[in-house]
Design an enzyme around this catalytic site. Structure first.
Site, PDB file in Angstrom:
ATOM      1  N   LYS A  53      14.455 -13.726  -3.930  1.00  0.00           N
ATOM      2  CA  LYS A  53      15.360 -13.902  -5.062  1.00  0.00           C
ATOM      3  C   LYS A  53      16.620 -14.581  -4.551  1.00  0.00           C
ATOM      4  CE  LYS A  53      17.314 -12.494  -9.142  1.00  0.00           C
ATOM      5  NZ  LYS A  53      17.404 -11.062  -9.455  1.00  0.00           N
ATOM      6  N   VAL A  54      17.029 -15.661  -5.204  1.00  0.00           N
ATOM      7  CA  VAL A  54      18.254 -16.375  -4.845  1.00  0.00           C
ATOM      8  C   VAL A  54      19.024 -16.705  -6.119  1.00  0.00           C
ATOM      9  CG1 VAL A  54      17.270 -17.401  -2.756  1.00  0.00           C
ATOM     10  CG2 VAL A  54      17.159 -18.660  -4.921  1.00  0.00           C
ATOM     11  N   SER A  55      20.244 -17.124  -5.941  1.00  0.00           N
ATOM     12  CA  SER A  55      21.010 -17.654  -7.063  1.00  0.00           C
ATOM     13  C   SER A  55      20.437 -19.007  -7.467  1.00  0.00           C
ATOM     14  CB  SER A  55      22.476 -17.848  -6.672  1.00  0.00           C
ATOM     15  OG  SER A  55      23.100 -16.639  -6.349  1.00  0.00           O
ATOM     16  N   THR A 111      25.486 -18.394  -8.613  1.00  0.00           N
ATOM     17  CA  THR A 111      25.612 -18.952  -9.960  1.00  0.00           C
ATOM     18  C   THR A 111      26.939 -18.541 -10.566  1.00  0.00           C
ATOM     19  OG1 THR A 111      23.219 -18.809 -10.212  1.00  0.00           O
ATOM     20  CG2 THR A 111      24.504 -19.127 -12.212  1.00  0.00           C
ATOM     21  N   ALA A 112      27.348 -17.315 -10.288  1.00  0.00           N
ATOM     22  CA  ALA A 112      28.627 -16.837 -10.815  1.00  0.00           C
ATOM     23  C   ALA A 112      29.757 -17.765 -10.385  1.00  0.00           C
ATOM     24  CB  ALA A 112      28.888 -15.409 -10.330  1.00  0.00           C
ATOM     25  N   HIS A 155      26.170  -8.146 -11.929  1.00  0.00           N
ATOM     26  CA  HIS A 155      25.345  -6.944 -11.918  1.00  0.00           C
ATOM     27  C   HIS A 155      25.929  -5.853 -12.821  1.00  0.00           C
ATOM     28  CE1 HIS A 155      23.152  -9.006  -8.912  1.00  0.00           C
ATOM     29  NE2 HIS A 155      23.865  -8.669  -7.882  1.00  0.00           N
TER      30      HIS A 155
END
Length: 279
Positions: A53-55, A111-112, A155
């Protein structure tokens, strides 16, 4: 098969069935639990896990070795990062308060962070000041303690920030949706191109379906990794991040990813990519 994903409730909920050998034909998993900034780094390692899992923001740097899978990730509406300030902040609610200020973020390839930079370019005259990289769980304490002027959170912080006495300055998911009419791409599942990508995607989809049909079976596993979240907060987290796009990105999902990475490339935040590399 080696895999890396976060200990957050949505990821553990999604992968519970596969991790516990409940998906017929799927290989046994060797799991690394790590925050997104770490998994982004693992993806850049030639010896990194086969699946992780990655951005979405990290994709332009890893697409030569990894393929984006059409399932298992986090993309949706009403689930974006928040910009938080302390209750003492002057003019809370006005983005200009961040001009020249120190802001904590959970990684420059998140992404944030991409969303924050795109939003700040439109809304913070003169731009923000220093950017401080912190693990996501340290950001709210840092804002509360005055170590930084604002924090970009992800999150479960969407549900818990009032307990820290913090104020939401901006919901970047709402901004993105208003600006583009698209869902917000947060976390992607990628797999090495040398794998049978169709098979990996089907194993993930099967794990998602199992979780939805048998939500009670994953509860102990989810809570054991949920960093002291209450069951109610963990459930709210899952309900928010596990949605129609989890099982299949579809045309809308791919359009959202292309739009985010295209804007970020034009702003000089990520390398440009050929959109065909995403499918």
């Amino acid at each position: 098969m080696k895999i890396a994903f976060s200990p957050c409730p949505n990821d553990t909920f999604i992968f519970h069935a596969w991790v516990h050998g409940l998906i017929p034909g799927a290989p046994k998993l060797d799991v690394t639990y790590a925050d997104i900034d770490i998994t982004n780094s693992l993806a850049a390692d030639c010896n990194g896990p086969e699946v992780l899992k990655v951005s979405y923001a990290a994709l332009p740097w890893v697409l030569s070795e990894y393929a984006l899978l059409p399932c298992g990730g986090a993309l949706g509406r009403g689930c974006g990062p928040l910009v938080l300030v302390s209750g003492r902040a002057v003019a809370a609610g006005k983005p200009a308060v961040l001009a020249g200020k120190r802001v904590a973020v959970p990684g420059e390839r998140s992404t944030a962070y991409l969303l924050f930079r795109l939003w700040a370019d439109q809304n913070v005259p003169g731009g923000v000041g220093d950017i401080v990289i912190l693990p996501f769980y340290e950001i709210m304490p840092a804002v509360r303690g005055g170590l930084v002027d604002a924090g970009l959170v992800i999150h479960e912080a969407r549900f818990t920030y009032p307990y820290y006495g913090l104020t939401m300055l901006a919901d970047l998911g709402s901004w993105w949706e208003s600006d583009t009419s698209l869902p917000i791409p947060l976390g992607a599942i990628i797999a090495r191109r040398s794998l049978d990508l169709t098979a990996v995607a089907e194993w993930i989809r099967a794990s998602v379906r199992y979780a939805r049909v048998h939500p009670e079976t994953s509860q102990e596993y989810v809570l054991s990794h949920a960093q002291e979240l209450s069951p109610d907060v963990a459930k709210a987290h899952i309900n928010l991040y596990v949605n129609e796009f989890t099982e299949n990105l579809g045309d809308t999902g791919y359009n959202a990813v292309n739009t985010l990475l295209g804007r970020a490339a034009r702003a000089g935040l990520v390398p440009g990519i050929d959109s065909a590399a995403l499918t």
